[in-house]
Design a protein around this motif. Structure first.
Motif, PDB file in Angstrom:
ATOM      1  N   LYS A 137      47.700  39.327 -16.088  1.00 25.55           N
ATOM      2  CA  LYS A 137      48.090  38.256 -17.008  1.00 25.55           C
ATOM      3  C   LYS A 137      49.144  37.362 -16.371  1.00 25.55           C
ATOM      4  O   LYS A 137      49.021  36.131 -16.373  1.00 25.55           O
ATOM      5  N   VAL A 138      50.172  37.989 -15.812  1.00 28.18           N
ATOM      6  CA  VAL A 138      51.237  37.224 -15.171  1.00 28.18           C
ATOM      7  C   VAL A 138      50.703  36.485 -13.950  1.00 28.18           C
ATOM      8  O   VAL A 138      51.001  35.305 -13.739  1.00 28.18           O
ATOM      9  N   ALA A 139      49.895  37.165 -13.132  1.00 26.79           N
ATOM     10  CA  ALA A 139      49.357  36.528 -11.927  1.00 26.79           C
ATOM     11  C   ALA A 139      48.523  35.305 -12.278  1.00 26.79           C
ATOM     12  O   ALA A 139      48.619  34.262 -11.614  1.00 26.79           O
ATOM     13  N   ASP A 140      47.704  35.416 -13.317  1.00 29.69           N
ATOM     14  CA  ASP A 140      46.844  34.291 -13.700  1.00 29.69           C
ATOM     15  C   ASP A 140      47.646  33.115 -14.229  1.00 29.69           C
ATOM     16  O   ASP A 140      47.239  31.952 -14.064  1.00 29.69           O
ATOM     17  N   GLU A 141      48.782  33.398 -14.867  1.00 32.28           N
ATOM     18  CA  GLU A 141      49.586  32.328 -15.470  1.00 32.28           C
ATOM     19  C   GLU A 141      50.677  31.810 -14.534  1.00 32.28           C
ATOM     20  O   GLU A 141      51.287  30.770 -14.813  1.00 32.28           O
ATOM     21  N   MET A 142      50.912  32.497 -13.428  1.00 33.60           N
ATOM     22  CA  MET A 142      51.997  32.105 -12.534  1.00 33.60           C
ATOM     23  C   MET A 142      51.652  30.803 -11.821  1.00 33.60           C
ATOM     24  O   MET A 142      50.571  30.648 -11.249  1.00 33.60           O
ATOM     25  N   ASN A 143      52.578  29.868 -11.864  1.00 30.26           N
ATOM     26  CA  ASN A 143      52.387  28.571 -11.216  1.00 30.26           C
ATOM     27  C   ASN A 143      53.743  28.079 -10.715  1.00 30.26           C
ATOM     28  O   ASN A 143      54.401  27.247 -11.340  1.00 30.26           O
ATOM     29  N   ILE A 144      54.161  28.616  -9.581  1.00 30.76           N
ATOM     30  CA  ILE A 144      55.465  28.278  -9.018  1.00 30.76           C
ATOM     31  C   ILE A 144      55.405  26.886  -8.411  1.00 30.76           C
ATOM     32  O   ILE A 144      54.558  26.595  -7.569  1.00 30.76           O
ATOM     33  N   ARG A 145      56.311  26.024  -8.825  1.00 33.18           N
ATOM     34  CA  ARG A 145      56.358  24.651  -8.315  1.00 33.18           C
ATOM     35  C   ARG A 145      57.562  24.410  -7.412  1.00 33.18           C
ATOM     36  O   ARG A 145      57.574  23.436  -6.652  1.00 33.18           O
ATOM     37  N   MET A 146      58.580  25.258  -7.526  1.00 33.37           N
ATOM     38  CA  MET A 146      59.781  25.102  -6.702  1.00 33.37           C
ATOM     39  C   MET A 146      59.589  25.896  -5.423  1.00 33.37           C
ATOM     40  O   MET A 146      59.500  27.126  -5.449  1.00 33.37           O
ATOM     41  N   ASN A 147      59.529  25.202  -4.314  1.00 36.78           N
ATOM     42  CA  ASN A 147      59.110  25.839  -3.069  1.00 36.78           C
ATOM     43  C   ASN A 147      60.145  26.762  -2.457  1.00 36.78           C
ATOM     44  O   ASN A 147      59.811  27.749  -1.811  1.00 36.78           O
ATOM     45  N   GLY A 148      61.415  26.442  -2.606  1.00 35.10           N
ATOM     46  CA  GLY A 148      62.454  27.191  -1.908  1.00 35.10           C
ATOM     47  C   GLY A 148      63.016  28.330  -2.732  1.00 35.10           C
ATOM     48  O   GLY A 148      62.330  28.964  -3.538  1.00 35.10           O
ATOM     49  N   MET A 149      64.321  28.635  -2.544  1.00 34.88           N
ATOM     50  CA  MET A 149      64.956  29.752  -3.224  1.00 34.88           C
ATOM     51  C   MET A 149      64.976  29.578  -4.734  1.00 34.88           C
ATOM     52  O   MET A 149      65.045  30.554  -5.484  1.00 34.88           O
ATOM     53  N   SER A 150      64.899  28.340  -5.220  1.00 32.79           N
ATOM     54  CA  SER A 150      64.978  28.105  -6.663  1.00 32.79           C
ATOM     55  C   SER A 150      63.762  28.620  -7.407  1.00 32.79           C
ATOM     56  O   SER A 150      63.739  28.621  -8.639  1.00 32.79           O
ATOM     57  N   HIS A 151      62.750  29.098  -6.677  1.00 30.99           N
ATOM     58  CA  HIS A 151      61.601  29.669  -7.374  1.00 30.99           C
ATOM     59  C   HIS A 151      62.015  30.876  -8.210  1.00 30.99           C
ATOM     60  O   HIS A 151      61.369  31.184  -9.225  1.00 30.99           O
ATOM     61  N   ALA A 152      63.085  31.574  -7.829  1.00 31.19           N
ATOM     62  CA  ALA A 152      63.508  32.756  -8.580  1.00 31.19           C
ATOM     63  C   ALA A 152      63.958  32.377  -9.986  1.00 31.19           C
ATOM     64  O   ALA A 152      63.604  33.045 -10.964  1.00 31.19           O
ATOM     65  N   SER A 153      64.723  31.293 -10.102  1.00 32.33           N
ATOM     66  CA  SER A 153      65.123  30.832 -11.429  1.00 32.33           C
ATOM     67  C   SER A 153      63.928  30.303 -12.209  1.00 32.33           C
ATOM     68  O   SER A 153      63.849  30.464 -13.434  1.00 32.33           O
ATOM     69  N   GLU A 154      62.981  29.690 -11.498  1.00 28.00           N
ATOM     70  CA  GLU A 154      61.773  29.220 -12.165  1.00 28.00           C
ATOM     71  C   GLU A 154      60.986  30.397 -12.753  1.00 28.00           C
ATOM     72  O   GLU A 154      60.461  30.315 -13.871  1.00 28.00           O
ATOM     73  N   LEU A 155      60.927  31.500 -12.030  1.00 28.29           N
ATOM     74  CA  LEU A 155      60.236  32.677 -12.538  1.00 28.29           C
ATOM     75  C   LEU A 155      60.931  33.234 -13.780  1.00 28.29           C
ATOM     76  O   LEU A 155      60.264  33.674 -14.731  1.00 28.29           O
ATOM     77  N   VAL A 156      62.266  33.235 -13.782  1.00 30.16           N
ATOM     78  CA  VAL A 156      62.998  33.678 -14.977  1.00 30.16           C
ATOM     79  C   VAL A 156      62.622  32.818 -16.167  1.00 30.16           C
ATOM     80  O   VAL A 156      62.376  33.313 -17.274  1.00 30.16           O
ATOM     81  N   SER A 157      62.538  31.503 -15.945  1.00 34.72           N
ATOM     82  CA  SER A 157      62.164  30.596 -17.035  1.00 34.72           C
ATOM     83  C   SER A 157      60.742  30.857 -17.513  1.00 34.72           C
ATOM     84  O   SER A 157      60.459  30.813 -18.712  1.00 34.72           O
ATOM     85  N   MET A 158      59.829  31.155 -16.576  1.00 40.43           N
ATOM     86  CA  MET A 158      58.458  31.460 -16.969  1.00 40.43           C
ATOM     87  C   MET A 158      58.399  32.726 -17.814  1.00 40.43           C
ATOM     88  O   MET A 158      57.651  32.807 -18.796  1.00 40.43           O
ATOM     89  N   ILE A 159      59.170  33.740 -17.424  1.00 38.28           N
ATOM     90  CA  ILE A 159      59.204  34.979 -18.205  1.00 38.28           C
ATOM     91  C   ILE A 159      59.625  34.686 -19.639  1.00 38.28           C
ATOM     92  O   ILE A 159      59.008  35.167 -20.603  1.00 38.28           O
ATOM     93  N   ALA A 160      60.673  33.882 -19.787  1.00 39.96           N
ATOM     94  CA  ALA A 160      61.182  33.567 -21.119  1.00 39.96           C
ATOM     95  C   ALA A 160      60.214  32.686 -21.897  1.00 39.96           C
ATOM     96  O   ALA A 160      59.915  32.943 -23.066  1.00 39.96           O
TER      97      ALA A 160
END
Length: 237
Positions: A172-195
């Protein structure tokens, strides 16, 4: 009567995703060690200028090349897209290329993911007594705790180490994951996706092996600065 033996999994339904940039000295050994347990590994060579691609191939992983360096976030997204398209893929792992992550931790986290009502489990360096936390270089420990303080989303989710690169998650997570921030900021983007997407999240204490190799590359200081900048960005997410 003998006690029932624990169920053993062969992990053919699991894919390790390894972003790689100039890790030629260690990447083959990392892959070979992981493949003793996890047969399915895709390593994304993110525009490396060394022999990383050849070492990945020699290690037996699936190799995907970025012609230029795009950053860790982009490499993870590429790896997720490759892995989620494979028949039978159900569980996914982001795993560092420099030898810091431990296969034993992945086995335990996948076991939890199979059994518990969670979608994603994030490794944490801060889930054990202080003596264990001392494995983390002091400057990184301060930076990581500062980032948690700066990120309301991280605190709401109860995460103590959102920038830990060891994560396991379901289809489910893999299918919905769409990281747009290429660098280190992807980690914060993932936190936002979780929420934002309501993924059920948990943490798992893990061991990070800070090797002479990784420390010689200055990763503790460089990543610490990058993570702190990411934490400032996270206040806007």
């Amino acid at each position: 009567m003998d006690s029932p033996r624990p169920v053993q999994h062969d992990f053919r339904d699991t894919w390790l995703i390894i972003p790689c940039y100039n890790e030629g000295p260690v990447i083959q050994e990392v892959i070979e060690n992981a493949r003793e347990t996890f047969p399915n590994i895709v390593a994304v060579n993110d525009g490396s200028s060394d022999d990383s691609a050849a070492r990945i191939h020699a290690g037996g992983a699936h190799l995907v090349n970025h012609p230029v360096n795009l950053g860790q976030g982009a490499a993870i997204q590429t790896g997720v897209e490759y892995a989620r398209a494979q028949p039978g893929a159900r569980y996914f792992v982001t795993f560092d290329a420099d030898g810091q992550h431990q296969v034993k931790d992945v086995v335990r986290m996948i076991g939890r993911l199979r059994e518990e009502p969670v979608d994603i489990i994030v490794g944490t360096r801060f889930g054990r007594p202080r003596a264990a936390d001392d494995q983390v270089p002091w400057i990184k420990r301060v930076v990581l705790k500062t980032v948690v303080f700066l990120s309301p989303a991280t605190r709401r989710l109860g995460l103590s180490d959102a920038h830990n690169g060891l994560r396991v998650f379901n289809k489910k997570v893999a299918d919905e994951m769409n990281i747009r921030m290429n660098g280190m900021s992807h980690a914060s983007e993932l936190v936002s996706m979780i929420a934002d997407r309501g993924w059920r999240v948990a943490e798992e204490p893990v061991d990070i092996l800070y090797t002479e190799y990784s420390m010689s590359k200055g990763q503790s200081l460089i990543n610490g600065v990058n993570i702190l900048a990411d934490g400032l960005l996270a206040r806007r997410l």
